[in-house]
Design a protein around this motif. Structure first.
Motif, PDB file in Angstrom:
ATOM      1  N   GLU A 261      -0.254   0.502  -5.834  1.00 58.67           N
ATOM      2  CA  GLU A 261      -0.748  -0.459  -6.821  1.00 58.67           C
ATOM      3  C   GLU A 261       0.389  -0.950  -7.716  1.00 58.67           C
ATOM      4  O   GLU A 261       1.309  -0.208  -8.045  1.00 58.67           O
ATOM      5  N   ALA A 265      -1.032  -5.718 -12.614  1.00 59.78           N
ATOM      6  CA  ALA A 265      -1.635  -6.576 -11.591  1.00 59.78           C
ATOM      7  C   ALA A 265      -2.064  -7.927 -12.151  1.00 59.78           C
ATOM      8  O   ALA A 265      -2.079  -8.925 -11.441  1.00 59.78           O
ATOM      9  N   ASP A 269       0.775  -9.441  -9.251  1.00 61.75           N
ATOM     10  CA  ASP A 269      -0.057  -8.757  -8.273  1.00 61.75           C
ATOM     11  C   ASP A 269       0.762  -8.407  -7.032  1.00 61.75           C
ATOM     12  O   ASP A 269       1.969  -8.664  -6.966  1.00 61.75           O
TER      13      ASP A 269
END
Length: 485
Positions: A261, A265, A269
């Motif tokens: 991840e 984000a 992103d």
């Protein structure tokens, strides 16, 4: 500070407002939200602000913060924090340093604007800038707090700081750009200035904070961290935020991300980070992952590779070796197939690199399709270890690969030892690389080895070189018949 208690004499709305103001006097993040209502907060800002609160209270005296570009470090560290420190203690002396005086002065001006704001005066009415005509200073690089001993001095790397000590010393990005980072002279200048000038200005029990985007193994942070093993050296608390969490060992306490991840984000992103990474692993590892690697290389030296534009006409043999990975997770290893040939004069040529992340049900057909594209004359090799041993047979059983030569190469040494023969050929100037879209990624990974995060390309190159060594004993599948030669 005194605790608050509700009184019927004030409205609940007024009471809640005062509670919020009191929180803003105690917490940097609450202070930032109070003085900058549109400030966008991600979890890493909360983590950073909590560490900066400890720095402000003197619980952390040596703090290093490593963050990617454009992820909000300077707003908290070099603008809000100095104003917060001076509000809590108008007698504190703050020094801000950056790579250039212009940037440091701009930060100083921003701090002054915060102090002059109405929102700030609601919290800290006794922290004011000197009135015009006062004997106390108020310029863009130096300002005092009216009627108090505190103030701020801004300076660029190399600038003088005579006549002022610092209770809090903040260094924000002491390296300007890649050109400066690659200069040994400039790196030495930065370190010498830090140790001989800036460091000597600290008052008793002063706190020193360095926040930067990493550039080089030998940058200021790199040198300070290496020195920690020396007797009596400063011991630094390090908070590092990789743009993409790729390994469990890179996780800071409180990092809520799953492997793969992004850090922020909402702003960068996965797609944005993939585009950034495509520009090259060298800058990606340093600027975005905070794990700089050597630009020249470890056992592989970048300058030893010959970059060519056209495939040689005198190739004698061509192979493609696959290092397989059976996962599509972003953190997982890559499946890599390196196509390598050897010329009549013995020059090795890297002709193509196939690199992707897939589950096995997608890997097998991708490998088969690549083999068909390469055609039958290109022998296919697969590292024959663990589950990959079965992969050799499964590939050989595919109808479209009948009459293709598929070799299972059994490794008998560790990765570094296996890479050394190929590295020796590189060192002799006997390896050429086609100039293609994958060239920078290949060179970045090879030159980062064995300290880089990925070694799949290295393994595939080592395997391809082993296949081109005619003396290696291999297992060969042709038309589903297994034999040795």
């Amino acid at each position: 500070m005194n605790s608050l208690s509700y009184s019927p004499a004030v409205s609940r709305t007024e009471f809640r407002a005062e509670v919020q103001r009191e929180q803003a006097r105690r917490s940097l993040l609450a202070f930032t939200r109070h003085t900058m209502p549109d400030y966008q907060v991600n979890w890493h800002h909360e983590r950073l602000a909590a560490a900066l609160d400890k720095f402000a209270r003197g619980e952390i005296r040596r703090l290093i913060v490593q963050m990617p570009p454009r992820h909000g470090k300077s707003e908290l560290v070099s603008r809000r924090l100095p104003a917060f420190l001076l509000g809590r203690n108008p007698d504190a002396r703050v020094i801000i340093a950056s790579y250039g005086a212009d940037l440091a002065n701009a930060m100083s001006r921003d701090v002054q604007q915060i102090i002059m704001s109405e929102a700030y005066r609601e919290l800290f009415p006794f922290t004011e800038l000197p009135a015009k005509g006062s004997r106390q200073k108020a310029t863009e690089s130096v300002f005092d707090i009216a009627f108090r001993r505190g103030g701020l001095r801004a300076t660029g790397v190399g600038g003088g700081i005579t006549g002022m000590g610092g209770d809090f010393i903040i260094v924000d990005d002491p390296i300007k750009d890649r050109t400066d980072a690659e200069s040994e002279t400039i790196r030495e200048t930065v370190f010498s200035w830090f140790t001989s000038t800036l460091y000597t200005r600290q008052e008793k029990d002063a706190g020193i904070l360095i926040t930067m985007t990493r550039w080089h193994l030998d940058d200021l942070v790199g040198r300070l961290l290496r020195r920690q093993s020396e007797p009596d050296a400063d011991q630094w608390t390090v908070i590092s935020f990789p743009a993409l969490l790729e390994r469990e060992e890179d996780r800071n306490d409180g990092d809520p991300r799953e492997i793969g991840e992004p850090l922020w984000a909402g702003k960068f992103d996965r797609a944005a980070l993939r585009s950034i990474r495509a520009n090259g692993e060298y800058d990606w590892n340093a600027l975005y992952q905070q794990t700089p690697i050597s630009s020249s290389g470890g056992i592989f030296k970048r300058e030893k590779f010959q970059i060519i534009d056209q495939e040689p006409a005198d190739l004698k043999r061509v192979v493609r070796f696959w290092d397989l990975a059976m996962s599509s997770k972003t953190s997982a290893d890559y499946t890599v197939g390196v196509k390598m040939g050897i010329t009549a004069t013995g020059q090795l040529v890297i002709l193509d690199v196939a690199r992707f992340q897939r589950e096995w049900d997608e890997v097998e057909p991708e490998v088969a399709m690549t083999a068909v594209r390469d055609e039958r004359g290109v022998h296919v090799g697969v590292e024959k270890v663990a589950f990959m041993s079965r992969a050799v047979g499964k590939l050989a059983a595919r109808p479209e690969l009948h009459s293709f030569v598929i070799r299972g190469v059994e490794p008998d040494k560790d990765k570094v030892t296996r890479a050394l023969p190929f590295a020796a050929r590189v060192g002799e100037g006997m390896v050429s690389v086609l100039r293609r879209s994958w060239t920078d990624a290949l060179l970045d990974e090879l030159c980062a080895f064995p300290m880089g995060k990925h070694d799949d390309i290295v393994d595939a190159c080592s395997g391809a070189y082993t296949m081109l060594d005619t003396h290696i004993e291999t297992k060969v599948y042709s038309d589903n018949v297994l034999f040795d030669y």
